[in-house]
Design a protein around this motif. Structure first.
Motif, PDB file in Angstrom:
ATOM      1  N   PRO A  18     -11.896  -0.257   3.894  1.00 46.79           N
ATOM      2  CA  PRO A  18     -11.712  -0.943   2.612  1.00 46.79           C
ATOM      3  C   PRO A  18     -10.801  -2.152   2.839  1.00 46.79           C
ATOM      4  O   PRO A  18      -9.612  -1.986   3.127  1.00 46.79           O
ATOM      5  CB  PRO A  18     -11.033   0.107   1.734  1.00 46.79           C
ATOM      6  CG  PRO A  18     -10.707   1.252   2.597  1.00 46.79           C
ATOM      7  CD  PRO A  18     -11.255   1.053   3.960  1.00 46.79           C
TER       8      PRO A  18
ATOM      9  N   ASP B 185      -9.400  -4.862   1.272  1.00 55.08           N
ATOM     10  CA  ASP B 185      -8.173  -5.265   0.584  1.00 55.08           C
ATOM     11  C   ASP B 185      -7.011  -4.325   0.876  1.00 55.08           C
ATOM     12  O   ASP B 185      -5.874  -4.759   1.002  1.00 55.08           O
ATOM     13  CB  ASP B 185      -8.417  -5.354  -0.926  1.00 55.08           C
ATOM     14  CG  ASP B 185      -9.151  -6.620  -1.288  1.00 55.08           C
ATOM     15  OD1 ASP B 185      -8.627  -7.702  -0.978  1.00 55.08           O
ATOM     16  OD2 ASP B 185     -10.260  -6.543  -1.838  1.00 55.08           O
ATOM     17  N   GLN B 186      -7.321  -3.045   0.982  1.00 55.02           N
ATOM     18  CA  GLN B 186      -6.245  -2.094   1.256  1.00 55.02           C
ATOM     19  C   GLN B 186      -5.793  -2.197   2.713  1.00 55.02           C
ATOM     20  O   GLN B 186      -4.626  -2.000   3.017  1.00 55.02           O
ATOM     21  CB  GLN B 186      -6.686  -0.680   0.905  1.00 55.02           C
ATOM     22  CG  GLN B 186      -6.811  -0.452  -0.595  1.00 55.02           C
ATOM     23  CD  GLN B 186      -8.045  -1.116  -1.194  1.00 55.02           C
ATOM     24  OE1 GLN B 186      -9.162  -0.891  -0.753  1.00 55.02           O
ATOM     25  NE2 GLN B 186      -7.859  -1.955  -2.191  1.00 55.02           N
TER      26      GLN B 186
ATOM     27  N   GLU C 225      -3.477  -5.080   2.824  1.00 55.43           N
ATOM     28  CA  GLU C 225      -2.183  -4.652   2.313  1.00 55.43           C
ATOM     29  C   GLU C 225      -1.396  -3.890   3.380  1.00 55.43           C
ATOM     30  O   GLU C 225      -0.196  -4.097   3.555  1.00 55.43           O
ATOM     31  CB  GLU C 225      -2.407  -3.763   1.082  1.00 55.43           C
ATOM     32  CG  GLU C 225      -1.206  -3.528   0.225  1.00 55.43           C
ATOM     33  CD  GLU C 225      -0.621  -4.810  -0.340  1.00 55.43           C
ATOM     34  OE1 GLU C 225      -1.362  -5.792  -0.511  1.00 55.43           O
ATOM     35  OE2 GLU C 225       0.591  -4.822  -0.583  1.00 55.43           O
TER      36      GLU C 225
ATOM     37  N   ASN D  49       2.082  -4.945   5.060  1.00 53.36           N
ATOM     38  CA  ASN D  49       3.183  -3.989   5.054  1.00 53.36           C
ATOM     39  C   ASN D  49       3.643  -3.705   6.482  1.00 53.36           C
ATOM     40  O   ASN D  49       4.824  -3.565   6.759  1.00 53.36           O
ATOM     41  CB  ASN D  49       2.710  -2.703   4.363  1.00 53.36           C
ATOM     42  CG  ASN D  49       3.790  -1.667   4.281  1.00 53.36           C
ATOM     43  OD1 ASN D  49       4.963  -2.005   4.167  1.00 53.36           O
ATOM     44  ND2 ASN D  49       3.398  -0.414   4.361  1.00 53.36           N
TER      45      ASN D  49
ATOM     46  N   LYS E 219      -8.578 -13.230   3.647  1.00 49.84           N
ATOM     47  CA  LYS E 219      -7.903 -12.374   2.661  1.00 49.84           C
ATOM     48  C   LYS E 219      -6.436 -12.186   3.010  1.00 49.84           C
ATOM     49  O   LYS E 219      -5.579 -12.117   2.140  1.00 49.84           O
ATOM     50  CB  LYS E 219      -8.596 -11.023   2.570  1.00 49.84           C
ATOM     51  CG  LYS E 219      -9.936 -11.097   1.866  1.00 49.84           C
ATOM     52  CD  LYS E 219     -10.368  -9.741   1.348  1.00 49.84           C
ATOM     53  CE  LYS E 219     -11.596  -9.882   0.479  1.00 49.84           C
ATOM     54  NZ  LYS E 219     -11.644  -8.908  -0.593  1.00 49.84           N
TER      55      LYS E 219
ATOM     56  N   ARG F  31      -3.237 -13.112   0.666  1.00 47.70           N
ATOM     57  CA  ARG F  31      -2.194 -12.132   0.347  1.00 47.70           C
ATOM     58  C   ARG F  31      -0.820 -12.661   0.758  1.00 47.70           C
ATOM     59  O   ARG F  31       0.169 -12.490   0.040  1.00 47.70           O
ATOM     60  CB  ARG F  31      -2.496 -10.811   1.056  1.00 47.70           C
ATOM     61  CG  ARG F  31      -1.459  -9.727   0.857  1.00 47.70           C
ATOM     62  CD  ARG F  31      -1.433  -9.221  -0.565  1.00 47.70           C
ATOM     63  NE  ARG F  31      -0.376  -8.242  -0.767  1.00 47.70           N
ATOM     64  CZ  ARG F  31       0.856  -8.540  -1.140  1.00 47.70           C
ATOM     65  NH1 ARG F  31       1.200  -9.792  -1.373  1.00 47.70           N
ATOM     66  NH2 ARG F  31       1.775  -7.595  -1.299  1.00 47.70           N
TER      67      ARG F  31
ATOM     68  N   ASP G 205     -13.440   3.940   7.358  1.00 50.18           N
ATOM     69  CA  ASP G 205     -13.887   4.937   6.390  1.00 50.18           C
ATOM     70  C   ASP G 205     -14.368   6.204   7.081  1.00 50.18           C
ATOM     71  O   ASP G 205     -14.659   7.197   6.430  1.00 50.18           O
ATOM     72  CB  ASP G 205     -15.034   4.339   5.556  1.00 50.18           C
ATOM     73  CG  ASP G 205     -14.760   4.457   4.062  1.00 50.18           C
ATOM     74  OD1 ASP G 205     -13.638   4.829   3.706  1.00 50.18           O
ATOM     75  OD2 ASP G 205     -15.677   4.192   3.279  1.00 50.18           O
TER      76      ASP G 205
ATOM     77  N   ASN H 202      -5.441   4.618   7.947  1.00 49.34           N
ATOM     78  CA  ASN H 202      -5.581   4.040   6.610  1.00 49.34           C
ATOM     79  C   ASN H 202      -4.260   3.949   5.849  1.00 49.34           C
ATOM     80  O   ASN H 202      -4.219   4.011   4.631  1.00 49.34           O
ATOM     81  CB  ASN H 202      -6.618   4.808   5.776  1.00 49.34           C
ATOM     82  CG  ASN H 202      -8.013   4.619   6.337  1.00 49.34           C
ATOM     83  OD1 ASN H 202      -8.316   3.577   6.915  1.00 49.34           O
ATOM     84  ND2 ASN H 202      -8.850   5.626   6.199  1.00 49.34           N
ATOM     85  N   THR H 203      -3.209   3.812   6.595  1.00 49.91           N
ATOM     86  CA  THR H 203      -1.895   3.532   6.023  1.00 49.91           C
ATOM     87  C   THR H 203      -1.025   3.029   7.171  1.00 49.91           C
ATOM     88  O   THR H 203      -1.482   2.980   8.317  1.00 49.91           O
ATOM     89  CB  THR H 203      -1.286   4.775   5.355  1.00 49.91           C
ATOM     90  OG1 THR H 203      -0.104   4.402   4.661  1.00 49.91           O
ATOM     91  CG2 THR H 203      -0.939   5.849   6.370  1.00 49.91           C
TER      92      THR H 203
ATOM     93  N   LYS I 204       4.642   4.822   7.481  1.00 51.73           N
ATOM     94  CA  LYS I 204       4.997   5.961   6.640  1.00 51.73           C
ATOM     95  C   LYS I 204       5.951   6.845   7.450  1.00 51.73           C
ATOM     96  O   LYS I 204       5.653   7.187   8.593  1.00 51.73           O
ATOM     97  CB  LYS I 204       3.744   6.764   6.279  1.00 51.73           C
ATOM     98  CG  LYS I 204       2.906   6.092   5.219  1.00 51.73           C
ATOM     99  CD  LYS I 204       3.509   6.284   3.842  1.00 51.73           C
ATOM    100  CE  LYS I 204       2.718   5.528   2.788  1.00 51.73           C
ATOM    101  NZ  LYS I 204       2.753   4.071   2.978  1.00 51.73           N
TER     102      LYS I 204
END
Lengths: 504, 312
Positions: free
Chosen positions: A297, A299-300, A303, A307, A336, A340, A449, A469-470, A473
């Motif tokens: 995905p 856009d995420q 992000e 980050n 993109k 951002r 995905d 997907n992050t 953390k």
């Protein structure tokens, strides 16, 4: 659905009609007023060393200035510890270990650690402001990440202190004695908590040296140790430069040393300790790859990449400083990413709306500028945030380099600043190959995905942490540490505790 | 024969991409930590007032109620520096009463929820007749609902054909296409439905989150998914589509957070009431309360503000 594509072609794109390209305007129609955090950081004009439960002047009588990197003003004077002070600190720690802390039951130690955690929560805003003024990080990060996470580490390890019989199944554990620790300037309070909490829970006493540019929150935490009634000498804080750090690392009393910092200094420490029986853990540099596949995905993922590299001005050892992006989406992704980037707010770290604050020191700003200069010279394409920078203070525009190849120095060396290098790949194997083609191995990110691809990547990437997907953390229960030249030993979780004990 | 539903969705997702829910929620959480103070707060509050579609959509609506709504729309508060709202939003039967109350020469537009609102479960010709009647009675804007049943079963052509039919029935009136996000269930579906609608809309037409008649209405999350869809569509085609979150936005603080999302996703050109609206009613008085607080330094008693229509 052939009609969908028909509809699309029936509406020719702006480009085909020769109209100007549509673009978004991120202007000043609705400019935010300054929103400074106003809590009083309660700074002292001068900070002494914290040895044996008391603030004591350094034997040499020497002090150095701590500067606010956001405006270059002087915040406080910090004591410069010499060898004699480090000796005194180790003597105090050894005494506390032999007489009180080493013998105390874990359930009693836990009470002190809980108390420290709660007192830190009580004074969270004050600590957040002090951390931001001392280190330059945006207040929203010190407020929402550094301070709460530091408290969480104390809470978590306090919980372990009376359960140490279960930390290594089938074995008993015993503390090591006195440990020496040196921590970096990127997360001053959080790194302090990472180092102190497991050592305290295990029953060790500590001599710790914060970084010279960011000593203040460590010394403020010493005030909390006094308020919490922590027995004298259990934690001793010596401040100063590299010579002080060398004295802490090389001291004969230390049963173990723990270091977080650059790979370069880590190697020097390891060389100096070769042949001794000291235990070591090292948490060193990184050049992490954030790998984005074409089914992610977008856009995420954008992000997450933002980050990953612009969090804390990129002063993060696990910063996702290399973006490996799948060729089919490389162009879209970069566009993109730039969009951002344009809405990041750079400026006064104390402003609650600031996303990217000040570079920690003049020296670090010089390092970043030098490496970025090399990037330009080597032919990478540079995009920078269009903001105006304040004349006073140390600031650097968030920067993206595209068309970077693996041989470029900006793709190999840790920049430790808000600079992202974008590299493309075609296949999964190529992505793994490029991600692992580095001396470091602290962390990596995978964006896709497809669950099976995540599992495959996480086994093939040589990195201590793989985020899927992050990114960035953290949790006290999750061990953190590196492969290869990113170091050894883990911090956090059960694994982190095991690095502070003997198995008996 | 139409393709199976999953194939339709797969093909559409391949074209427009998917959305990660956790990622969206993390992104919008950052909007909520923005701190809007002083002049920027007043600007944001007034901007929000000018974007309100002051709404009453109840079975018990009467001409009198609509008239009082129109008065509130024309002069939200005593302070002349406070702008009028963008529009009033009423059922088709109330359009002529609203037109009578507002007059012909007014900045406040009349929006009407036609097409068998909120379910949309009426024959197409009935829905189109409703649209035409509302426009004939003086509606400037038509809020329609999409055929969610057709969307969920993958009959995208039907969804689009119905939007086109309503669009044509609107004539010069602006069209707002309600996706009814809570019945679409996932962010992926919201993005997909946004694209289906945008591909047949005219520049300046709206996509809108919800009817306000279901459990979940506008949230920062589904607002963000739709803003990003609008952005991607605009950068690809040059067609600017407008956005209207509706339902559930009751406080000034929420409204400012939605506006921050607009500022940081679509930029300055969407920060006006031709490109962004709030479907709300109780929001208006909270905006006024906050504006008075900024002006006088103290919160005023609730009875200093004329009653708004409390609908959603």
């Amino acid at each position: 659905m052939p009609t969908l594509t028909e509809k699309k072609s029936a509406r020719p794109t702006a480009r085909a009609q020769g109209r100007p390209l549509p673009e978004l305007i991120f202007g000043d129609l609705w400019e935010f007023d300054p929103a400074p955090e106003t809590a009083d950081p309660r700074l002292r004009a001068r900070y002494d060393l914290f040895i044996g439960g008391q603030f004591v002047a350094p034997a040499s009588g020497k002090y150095f200035d701590s500067i606010n990197p956001a405006n270059e003003s002087k915040l406080a004077e910090i004591a410069w510890a010499g060898a004699a002070d480090v000796d005194a600190a180790y003597a105090a720690a050894q005494k506390a270990y032999d007489t009180v802390w080493g013998k105390m039951p874990g359930r009693e130690r836990a009470k002190y650690i809980y108390r420290i955690a709660r007192l830190l929560q009580d004074r969270a805003r004050e600590f957040a402001v002090a951390e931001t003024m001392d280190g330059g990080k945006p207040i929203k990060e010190s407020r929402d990440f550094d301070v709460p996470m530091a408290a969480a580490h104390f809470f978590y390890h306090a919980g372990w202190a009376d359960k140490l019989d279960y930390v290594a199944p089938g074995r008993r554990v015993a503390p090591l004695g006195v440990v020496g620790q040196v921590i970096p300037w990127n997360f001053p309070l959080l790194m302090l908590a990472w180092k102190l909490a497991p050592a305290l829970a295990m029953g060790n006493c500590i001599v710790i040296k914060p970084a010279e540019t960011t000593s203040i929150t460590a010394l403020k935490l010493a005030e909390i140790f006094q308020d919490a009634g922590l027995p004298a000498g259990v934690v001793n804080i010596v401040t100063g430069f590299g010579d002080t750090g060398a004295a802490v690392m090389g001291h004969a009393t230390a049963a173990k040393v723990a270091f977080t910092g650059s790979t370069e200094v880590g190697k020097i420490i390891m060389r100096s300790l070769a042949g001794t029986d000291k235990r070591m853990t090292m948490e060193l540099g990184g050049k992490a790859a954030n790998i984005v596949f074409d089914d992610a995905p977008i856009d995420q993922a954008v992000e997450g990449v933002v980050n990953g590299i612009f969090f804390n001005q990129g002063h993060v050892c696990c910063a996702g400083s290399r973006l490996l992006v799948h060729e089919p989406i490389a162009k879209t992704f970069l566009a993109k990413l730039k969009t951002r980037l344009r809405v990041l707010r750079i400026g006064d770290p104390l402003d609650k709306n600031t996303d990217v604050g000040a570079i920690n020191s003049k020296e670090q700003l010089g390092t970043i500028e030098r490496l970025v200069g090399i990037g330009i010279k080597e032919g990478a394409e540079m995009f920078q945030h269009p903001c105006k920078l304040s004349a006073k203070g140390y600031y650097f525009r968030p920067t993206i380099f595209s068309n970077v190849s693996m041989s470029h120095r900006i793709a190999r060396e840790e920049i430790f600043g808000p600079v992202l290098s974008v590299i493309t790949f075609r296949t999964l194997d190529e992505a793994v190959e490029k991600a692992n083609n580095t001396a470091y191995g602290l962390s990596a990110g995978v964006w896709t995905d497809k669950g099976s691809r995540i599992l495959k990547m996480s086994t093939e990437l040589k990195a201590g942490v793989v985020w899927a997907n992050t990114y960035n953390k953290f949790d006290p229960t999750s061990p953190f540490g590196g492969y290869k030249e990113s170091g050894f030993g883990r911090e956090g979780g059960r694994q982190g505790l095991l690095d502070y004990c003997r198995l008996v | 024969m139409s393709p199976p539903a999953h194939a339709s969705f797969r093909r559409l997702f391949n074209e427009i991409g998917t959305v990660d829910q956790i990622g969206i929620e993390e992104r919008v959480a950052k909007f909520t930590t923005r701190s809007i103070k002083k002049g920027s707060k007043v600007f944001g509050l007034k901007l929000a007032v000018s974007m309100v579609d002051l709404t009453t959509l109840e079975g018990k609506d009467t001409p009198g109620k609509v008239e009082s709504l129109c008065q509130k729309a024309l002069s939200p508060h005593d302070d002349p520096s406070i702008p009028t709202v963008a529009a009033v939003c009423v059922y088709p039967a109330m359009v002529k009463h609203a037109r009578r109350a507002l007059g012909e020469d007014t900045a406040v537009r009349i929006a009407s929820v036609a097409t068998a609102f909120p379910s949309g479960q009426a024959p197409l010709r009935t829905r189109l007749a409703e649209v035409k009647a509302a426009v004939a009675d003086g509606a400037d804007e038509i809020d329609m609902v999409i055929n969610r049943g057709a969307f969920l079963s993958g009959e995208f052509q039907l969804v689009q054909d119905e939007i086109v039919a309503v669009r044509d029935a609107c004539g010069a009136a602006t069209l707002k296409v309600i996706l009814e996000v809570s019945e679409l269930e996932t962010f992926d579906h919201i993005r997909a439905a946004s694209f289906l609608a945008m591909r047949v809309l005219r520049p300046g037409d709206f996509i809108k989150t919800s009817t306000g008649k279901t459990t979940l209405n506008a949230t920062l999350g589904n607002n963000q998914v739709m803003l990003e869809a609008i952005r991607d569509f605009y950068l690809d085609t040059g067609t600017p589509v407008a956005m209207k979150p509706a339902g559930g936005i009751r406080t000034a603080k929420q409204a400012l957070q939605f506006l921050i999302a607009v500022k940081e996703t679509l930029g300055d050109e969407w920060l006006n009431n031709t490109r962004y609206r709030f479907g709300a009613s109780s929001l208006l008085n909270d905006l006024l309360r906050q504006l008075e607080k900024e002006r006088t330094g103290a919160y005023q008693a609730p009875y200093y503000f004329s009653e708004a229509a409390e609908s959603y």
